[in-house]
Design an enzyme around this catalytic site. Structure first.
Site, short mmCIF file in Angstrom:
data_model
loop_
_atom_site.label_atom_id
_atom_site.label_comp_id
_atom_site.label_asym_id
_atom_site.label_seq_id
_atom_site.Cartn_x
_atom_site.Cartn_y
_atom_site.Cartn_z
N GLY A 143 -25.67 25.78 85.17
CA GLY A 143 -26.03 24.63 83.96
C GLY A 143 -25.83 23.37 84.68
O GLY A 143 -24.62 23.13 84.70
N HIS A 144 -26.96 22.00 85.75
CA HIS A 144 -27.04 21.34 86.37
C HIS A 144 -27.01 20.55 85.44
O HIS A 144 -28.11 19.99 85.47
CB HIS A 144 -26.89 21.30 87.83
CG HIS A 144 -26.30 22.56 88.78
ND1 HIS A 144 -26.80 22.92 89.85
CD2 HIS A 144 -24.65 23.76 88.28
CE1 HIS A 144 -25.83 23.69 90.27
NE2 HIS A 144 -24.64 24.36 89.39
N ASP A 180 -18.57 23.77 86.38
CA ASP A 180 -19.08 22.28 85.90
C ASP A 180 -18.17 21.32 86.85
O ASP A 180 -17.23 20.43 85.94
CB ASP A 180 -18.23 22.95 83.99
CG ASP A 180 -18.83 24.02 83.43
OD1 ASP A 180 -20.54 24.00 83.67
OD2 ASP A 180 -17.87 24.76 83.09
N LYS A 223 -22.06 19.85 89.69
CA LYS A 223 -22.19 19.32 91.33
C LYS A 223 -23.53 18.79 90.92
O LYS A 223 -24.21 18.69 92.00
CB LYS A 223 -22.56 21.00 90.90
CG LYS A 223 -21.53 21.36 91.92
CD LYS A 223 -21.11 22.79 92.41
CE LYS A 223 -20.80 23.44 91.16
NZ LYS A 223 -20.48 24.08 90.00
N GLN A 240 -22.13 27.70 89.85
CA GLN A 240 -20.58 28.11 89.32
C GLN A 240 -18.97 27.43 90.38
O GLN A 240 -19.46 26.46 91.37
CB GLN A 240 -20.26 29.30 89.14
CG GLN A 240 -20.42 30.02 88.07
CD GLN A 240 -22.64 30.72 89.04
OE1 GLN A 240 -23.29 30.76 90.08
NE2 GLN A 240 -23.26 30.10 87.99
P1 IMP Z 1 -22.20 35.33 83.92
O1 IMP Z 1 -21.74 34.18 85.20
O2 IMP Z 1 -23.18 35.03 83.14
O3 IMP Z 1 -21.83 36.90 83.88
O4 IMP Z 1 -20.62 34.98 83.16
C1 IMP Z 1 -19.17 34.88 84.50
C2 IMP Z 1 -18.06 34.07 83.87
O5 IMP Z 1 -18.83 33.03 85.16
C3 IMP Z 1 -18.54 33.76 82.43
O6 IMP Z 1 -16.48 32.84 82.28
C4 IMP Z 1 -18.77 32.32 82.65
O7 IMP Z 1 -18.48 31.50 81.37
C5 IMP Z 1 -18.96 31.85 83.55
N1 IMP Z 1 -20.00 31.18 84.19
C6 IMP Z 1 -20.93 31.21 84.76
N2 IMP Z 1 -21.78 30.31 85.46
C7 IMP Z 1 -21.18 29.32 84.33
C8 IMP Z 1 -21.12 27.85 85.18
O8 IMP Z 1 -21.80 27.47 85.85
N3 IMP Z 1 -20.70 27.21 84.69
C9 IMP Z 1 -19.66 27.33 84.49
N4 IMP Z 1 -18.76 28.94 84.11
C10 IMP Z 1 -19.83 29.54 84.25
#
Ligand code: IMP
Length: 439
Positions: free
Chosen positions: A49-50, A22, A25, A233
């Site tokens: 989520g970009h 977040d 990017k 991420q």
């Molecule tokens: P997952 O990727 O859905 O398995 O989530 C694993 C961890 O990564 C959790 O803490 C999510 O909140 C975090 N996470 C996954 N995608 C994002 C992102 O795009 N932005 C911020 N945190 C993310």
């Protein structure tokens, strides 16, 4: 092919998050895409989520590379991306409705592992089952899909074009998923025939988009094209180098750009790490500089800190120079892009974490053992805030002196220059001190 030792002609830039995701990017990729020929996604899936603002309209992209709104920019989805096809086609439809035509410039690797509804059901059932021990995932099936990939039972995008084998392999995977769902988690099973029918119905639309992404990257390299590798991420969520187990399931470090796309190392010129001027984290897990006071609430409010994918409130805190320095090392980061500077307008005093108190002593590196990390108490350096607004400033000289001093202090503590500073969500609200595609 460029020689491994001669990178003077390399035109590939990797852009990754250097915090917990977040970092903004999407906006930066959209901005840099104006100067490049191709944008490549190489890991993650629709957990990302970009947010991109295009012609005054806000758009959140989860799967399509954020360069897609720039006509003429080729967009590639590499083998490292876990692909949920309904979301992919939904985004395609939504950009077409905005008059953006991706025809002939969007390609997907046949080697992408597919995400199915059973992966999402497993992800969600597991989180429910874990209760207070949950990871706080996005519930998008990312972990279970990468597990299947590592276990060599993933069904991949290219398999859609051999329907009988696809049905057989999908049935085998879902057999196991349903066993876990029903017998272990007491959750509803997923109907394999319905999933197979639904996915095979998308095959014809996918077929013209499937291409050998690694070969395409080789051609782009040979032609001397500028390519941007778009991370999702952030390094602190990396499966190996992040705050395990509170991480995502892919390689978010720069090395992931190669493994997740098939690009040659020699194609890469520089890695840019994107950081916020403060820190946020969504989901569970340690976060030493988290603020649970009025300042934290102010950052959340001014920074509109809720998740672009799940709508969850993000946890907010001070900039953590220890975390970013460690992320820069693990992520091969060579310069920074600092976003959301304007959110700190009026925050006075400011604090920056320069070390941690742990085990009765002080350290300026992240402890190797994760259970120690959770016990770290941050040591802060304090700076005065600045008067006036940085919002929308486009020239370094026009920033308030205090804002320049803050950025320079972050640069010194992390040991990297900030080539870009973002002062608002729109493309033009940016200070470009050195364009990564120059030099
Ligand atoms: P997952 O990727 O859905 O398995 O989530 C694993 C961890 O990564 C959790 O803490 C999510 O909140 C975090 N996470 C996954 N995608 C994002 C992102 O795009 N932005 C911020 N945190 C993310």
């Amino acid at each position: 092919m460029t020689d491994f030792r001669d990178q003077t002609t390399a035109r590939g830039i990797v852009l990754i998050g250097a915090q917990w995701g977040d970092e903004g990017k999407g906006k930066v990729v959209d901005l840099l895409a104006g100067r490049c020929d191709a944008v490549v996604r190489f890991q993650g899936g629709h957990n990302a989520g970009h947010t991109v603002i295009h012609d005054g309209e806000t758009m959140v992209l989860h799967l399509l590379p954020s360069g897609i709104l720039n006509p003429g920019v080729e967009c590639l989805i590499g083998n490292g991306v876990a692909l949920y096809l309904p979301q992919f086609f939904k985004e395609l439809e939504s950009i077409r409705q905005r008059g953006v035509d991706p025809a002939g410039r969007l390609y997907v690797s046949p080697d992408c592992p597919l995400i199915f509804p059973s992966h999402m059901a497993l992800d969600q059932a597991r989180e429910r089952h874990a209760g207070r021990g949950r990871i706080g995932t996005t519930g998008r099936g990312i972990g279970p899909a990468y597990e299947d990939k590592a276990a060599r039972r993933a069904v991949r995008a290219g398999e859609l074009f051999a329907p009988r084998a696809f049905r057989r392999r999908l049935a085998a995977a879902l057999d196991l998923h349903n066993f876990m769902l029903e017998k272990y988690y007491g959750a509803e099973p997923v109907n394999p025939k319905r999933v197979a029918d639904e996915w095979l119905a998308m095959a014809d639309e996918l077929r013209p988009l499937v291409a050998d992404v690694a070969a395409r990257l080789e051609t782009l390299e040979t032609e001397g094209r500028a390519v941007l590798f778009e991370g999702a991420q952030g390094v602190m969520l990396d499966i190996d180098h992040g705050t395990y187990p509170y991480v995502t399931s892919s390689s978010t470090v720069a090395a992931g750009a190669l493994a997740g796309s098939g690009a040659h190392l020699a194609q890469l010129r520089e890695v840019v790490g994107v950081v916020k001027a403060y820190t946020t984290r969504v989901g569970e897990g340690p976060f030493p500089t988290e603020l649970q006071d009025e300042v934290g609430r102010r950052l959340a409010r001014e920074g509109a800190e809720w998740g672009a994918t799940t709508g969850r409130a993000r946890r907010c805190g001070w900039f953590d120079a220890v975390a970013v320095r460690g992320a820069a090392q693990r992520g091969s980061i060579g310069s920074l892009c600092i976003t959301k500077l304007d959110v700190l307008d009026g925050v006075d005093p400011l604090r920056i974490c320069t070390g941690y108190q742990v085990d009765g002593g002080k350290t300026d590196v992240r402890p190797a053992l994760m259970n120690r990390y959770a016990e770290c108490v941050p040591c802060y350096e304090q700076m005065d805030g600045w008067g006036g607004s940085t919002r929308g400033v486009t020239r370094w000289e026009d920033l308030p002196q205090g804002a320049r001093a803050y950025i320079e202090r972050l640069e010194a503590l992390v040991g990297l220059e900030a080539c870009i500073v973002s002062t608002g969500p729109a493309r033009e609200e940016t200070i470009i001190r050195r364009h990564p595609f120059d030099s």
